[in-house]
Motif scaffolding. Sequence first.
Motif, PDB file in Angstrom:
ATOM      1  N   TYR A   1      18.739 -25.346  39.193  1.00 26.51           N
ATOM      2  CA  TYR A   1      17.848 -25.600  38.073  1.00 26.51           C
ATOM      3  C   TYR A   1      18.529 -26.613  37.155  1.00 26.51           C
ATOM      4  O   TYR A   1      19.725 -26.526  36.906  1.00 26.51           O
ATOM      5  CB  TYR A   1      17.626 -24.331  37.275  1.00 26.51           C
ATOM      6  CG  TYR A   1      16.771 -23.272  37.916  1.00 26.51           C
ATOM      7  CD1 TYR A   1      16.725 -23.091  39.286  1.00 26.51           C
ATOM      8  CD2 TYR A   1      16.016 -22.420  37.130  1.00 26.51           C
ATOM      9  CE1 TYR A   1      15.952 -22.099  39.859  1.00 26.51           C
ATOM     10  CE2 TYR A   1      15.244 -21.420  37.689  1.00 26.51           C
ATOM     11  CZ  TYR A   1      15.213 -21.271  39.045  1.00 26.51           C
ATOM     12  OH  TYR A   1      14.443 -20.285  39.605  1.00 26.51           O
TER      13      TYR A   1
ATOM     14  N   SER B   1      17.746 -27.950  33.346  1.00 26.23           N
ATOM     15  CA  SER B   1      16.855 -27.742  32.207  1.00 26.23           C
ATOM     16  C   SER B   1      16.618 -28.993  31.379  1.00 26.23           C
ATOM     17  O   SER B   1      15.684 -29.041  30.582  1.00 26.23           O
ATOM     18  CB  SER B   1      17.401 -26.630  31.302  1.00 26.23           C
ATOM     19  OG  SER B   1      18.662 -26.999  30.783  1.00 26.23           O
TER      20      SER B   1
ATOM     21  N   ALA C   1       9.657 -26.228  44.613  1.00 24.46           N
ATOM     22  CA  ALA C   1      10.375 -26.816  43.476  1.00 24.46           C
ATOM     23  C   ALA C   1       9.329 -27.331  42.489  1.00 24.46           C
ATOM     24  O   ALA C   1       8.263 -27.803  42.895  1.00 24.46           O
ATOM     25  CB  ALA C   1      11.252 -27.962  43.945  1.00 24.46           C
TER      26      ALA C   1
ATOM     27  N   TRP D   1       9.225 -30.780  35.985  1.00 18.35           N
ATOM     28  CA  TRP D   1       8.499 -30.598  34.727  1.00 18.35           C
ATOM     29  C   TRP D   1       8.520 -31.851  33.853  1.00 18.35           C
ATOM     30  O   TRP D   1       9.499 -32.597  33.832  1.00 18.35           O
ATOM     31  CB  TRP D   1       9.109 -29.439  33.953  1.00 18.35           C
ATOM     32  CG  TRP D   1       8.941 -28.128  34.655  1.00 18.35           C
ATOM     33  CD1 TRP D   1       9.774 -27.575  35.575  1.00 18.35           C
ATOM     34  CD2 TRP D   1       7.866 -27.219  34.506  1.00 18.35           C
ATOM     35  NE1 TRP D   1       9.279 -26.366  36.012  1.00 18.35           N
ATOM     36  CE2 TRP D   1       8.101 -26.118  35.358  1.00 18.35           C
ATOM     37  CE3 TRP D   1       6.713 -27.219  33.731  1.00 18.35           C
ATOM     38  CZ2 TRP D   1       7.238 -25.046  35.458  1.00 18.35           C
ATOM     39  CZ3 TRP D   1       5.848 -26.134  33.827  1.00 18.35           C
ATOM     40  CH2 TRP D   1       6.110 -25.063  34.688  1.00 18.35           C
TER      41      TRP D   1
ATOM     42  N   TYR E   1      11.557 -26.760  31.297  1.00 19.86           N
ATOM     43  CA  TYR E   1      10.450 -26.311  32.153  1.00 19.86           C
ATOM     44  C   TYR E   1       9.147 -26.136  31.369  1.00 19.86           C
ATOM     45  O   TYR E   1       8.453 -25.138  31.495  1.00 19.86           O
ATOM     46  CB  TYR E   1      10.837 -25.008  32.867  1.00 19.86           C
ATOM     47  CG  TYR E   1      12.310 -24.921  33.191  1.00 19.86           C
ATOM     48  CD1 TYR E   1      12.892 -25.820  34.077  1.00 19.86           C
ATOM     49  CD2 TYR E   1      13.131 -23.989  32.590  1.00 19.86           C
ATOM     50  CE1 TYR E   1      14.248 -25.779  34.355  1.00 19.86           C
ATOM     51  CE2 TYR E   1      14.486 -23.928  32.861  1.00 19.86           C
ATOM     52  CZ  TYR E   1      15.042 -24.835  33.747  1.00 19.86           C
ATOM     53  OH  TYR E   1      16.386 -24.787  34.015  1.00 19.86           O
TER      54      TYR E   1
ATOM     55  N   TYR F   1       3.543 -30.357  35.387  1.00 13.81           N
ATOM     56  CA  TYR F   1       4.562 -30.321  36.433  1.00 13.81           C
ATOM     57  C   TYR F   1       4.003 -30.824  37.757  1.00 13.81           C
ATOM     58  O   TYR F   1       2.794 -30.879  37.956  1.00 13.81           O
ATOM     59  CB  TYR F   1       5.132 -28.914  36.617  1.00 13.81           C
ATOM     60  CG  TYR F   1       4.109 -27.890  37.036  1.00 13.81           C
ATOM     61  CD1 TYR F   1       3.791 -27.696  38.376  1.00 13.81           C
ATOM     62  CD2 TYR F   1       3.446 -27.126  36.087  1.00 13.81           C
ATOM     63  CE1 TYR F   1       2.848 -26.757  38.760  1.00 13.81           C
ATOM     64  CE2 TYR F   1       2.502 -26.187  36.465  1.00 13.81           C
ATOM     65  CZ  TYR F   1       2.203 -26.002  37.802  1.00 13.81           C
ATOM     66  OH  TYR F   1       1.261 -25.084  38.172  1.00 13.81           O
TER      67      TYR F   1
ATOM     68  N   SER G   1      12.880 -32.039  33.705  1.00 13.52           N
ATOM     69  CA  SER G   1      13.603 -30.830  34.129  1.00 13.52           C
ATOM     70  C   SER G   1      13.026 -30.360  35.465  1.00 13.52           C
ATOM     71  O   SER G   1      11.962 -30.829  35.879  1.00 13.52           O
ATOM     72  CB  SER G   1      13.501 -29.722  33.075  1.00 13.52           C
ATOM     73  OG  SER G   1      12.167 -29.325  32.842  1.00 13.52           O
ATOM     74  N   ASN G   2      13.752 -29.462  36.130  1.00 14.43           N
ATOM     75  CA  ASN G   2      13.225 -28.910  37.386  1.00 14.43           C
ATOM     76  C   ASN G   2      13.742 -27.480  37.606  1.00 14.43           C
ATOM     77  O   ASN G   2      14.787 -27.103  37.076  1.00 14.43           O
ATOM     78  CB  ASN G   2      13.590 -29.778  38.585  1.00 14.43           C
ATOM     79  CG  ASN G   2      15.068 -29.742  38.934  1.00 14.43           C
ATOM     80  OD1 ASN G   2      15.823 -30.566  38.428  1.00 14.43           O
ATOM     81  ND2 ASN G   2      15.480 -28.822  39.767  1.00 14.43           N
ATOM     82  N   ASN G   3      12.959 -26.716  38.334  1.00 13.74           N
ATOM     83  CA  ASN G   3      13.378 -25.376  38.767  1.00 13.74           C
ATOM     84  C   ASN G   3      12.665 -25.025  40.065  1.00 13.74           C
ATOM     85  O   ASN G   3      11.829 -25.774  40.561  1.00 13.74           O
ATOM     86  CB  ASN G   3      13.151 -24.331  37.678  1.00 13.74           C
ATOM     87  CG  ASN G   3      11.702 -24.109  37.330  1.00 13.74           C
ATOM     88  OD1 ASN G   3      10.806 -24.748  37.872  1.00 13.74           O
ATOM     89  ND2 ASN G   3      11.439 -23.220  36.412  1.00 13.74           N
ATOM     90  N   TYR G   4      13.032 -23.863  40.621  1.00 19.85           N
ATOM     91  CA  TYR G   4      12.414 -23.386  41.852  1.00 19.85           C
ATOM     92  C   TYR G   4      11.604 -22.154  41.555  1.00 19.85           C
ATOM     93  O   TYR G   4      11.860 -21.428  40.649  1.00 19.85           O
ATOM     94  CB  TYR G   4      13.477 -23.045  42.909  1.00 19.85           C
ATOM     95  CG  TYR G   4      14.158 -24.262  43.456  1.00 19.85           C
ATOM     96  CD1 TYR G   4      13.577 -24.987  44.484  1.00 19.85           C
ATOM     97  CD2 TYR G   4      15.361 -24.698  42.942  1.00 19.85           C
ATOM     98  CE1 TYR G   4      14.204 -26.115  44.986  1.00 19.85           C
ATOM     99  CE2 TYR G   4      15.986 -25.824  43.448  1.00 19.85           C
ATOM    100  CZ  TYR G   4      15.404 -26.522  44.465  1.00 19.85           C
ATOM    101  OH  TYR G   4      16.014 -27.634  44.974  1.00 19.85           O
TER     102      TYR G   4
END
Length: 135
Positions: A64, A66, A97, A100, A105, A109, A132-135
């Motif tokens: 991740y 942020s 994934a 954002w 987040y 997105y 930003s990115n996350n799963y």
Amino acid sequence: MTVNTSRSVTRPLGAIALVAGLALGSAAVQAGPASANDGVCGPGDLCLYENTLFGGGRWDDSGYVSDYTSGHKWWGTTRTVQDAASSAKSKYSFWTAYVWEHSFYRGDYVPVPPGGQVSVFADFGMENKASSNNY
């Protein structure tokens, strides 16, 4: 009478060695994320590209992130990834994934499916907006 002091000396030295070993082991485990953005879009990575169709600068990370403003650059350059991505690939096997629009987040997105890709962020209204990115 003979007093055996070797036990009292070895035990604390052994404890110190054990603590030092654990500290070094912990540092080695924590060193893993430093390999992020190694220029290789490998297993477990989310890979962003500066241009559509996976062209231009490349950035990869396996966790991740942020906020792209804190030191995230296109591989081998000094140009920031913040608000500059146009396509992405996910080399993660299990989860989607999410890239954002805003840090932490938030906002719109782009979902990048496991093992999939998005060749044109503009199709999602996200051209040059990734933060930003996350799963």
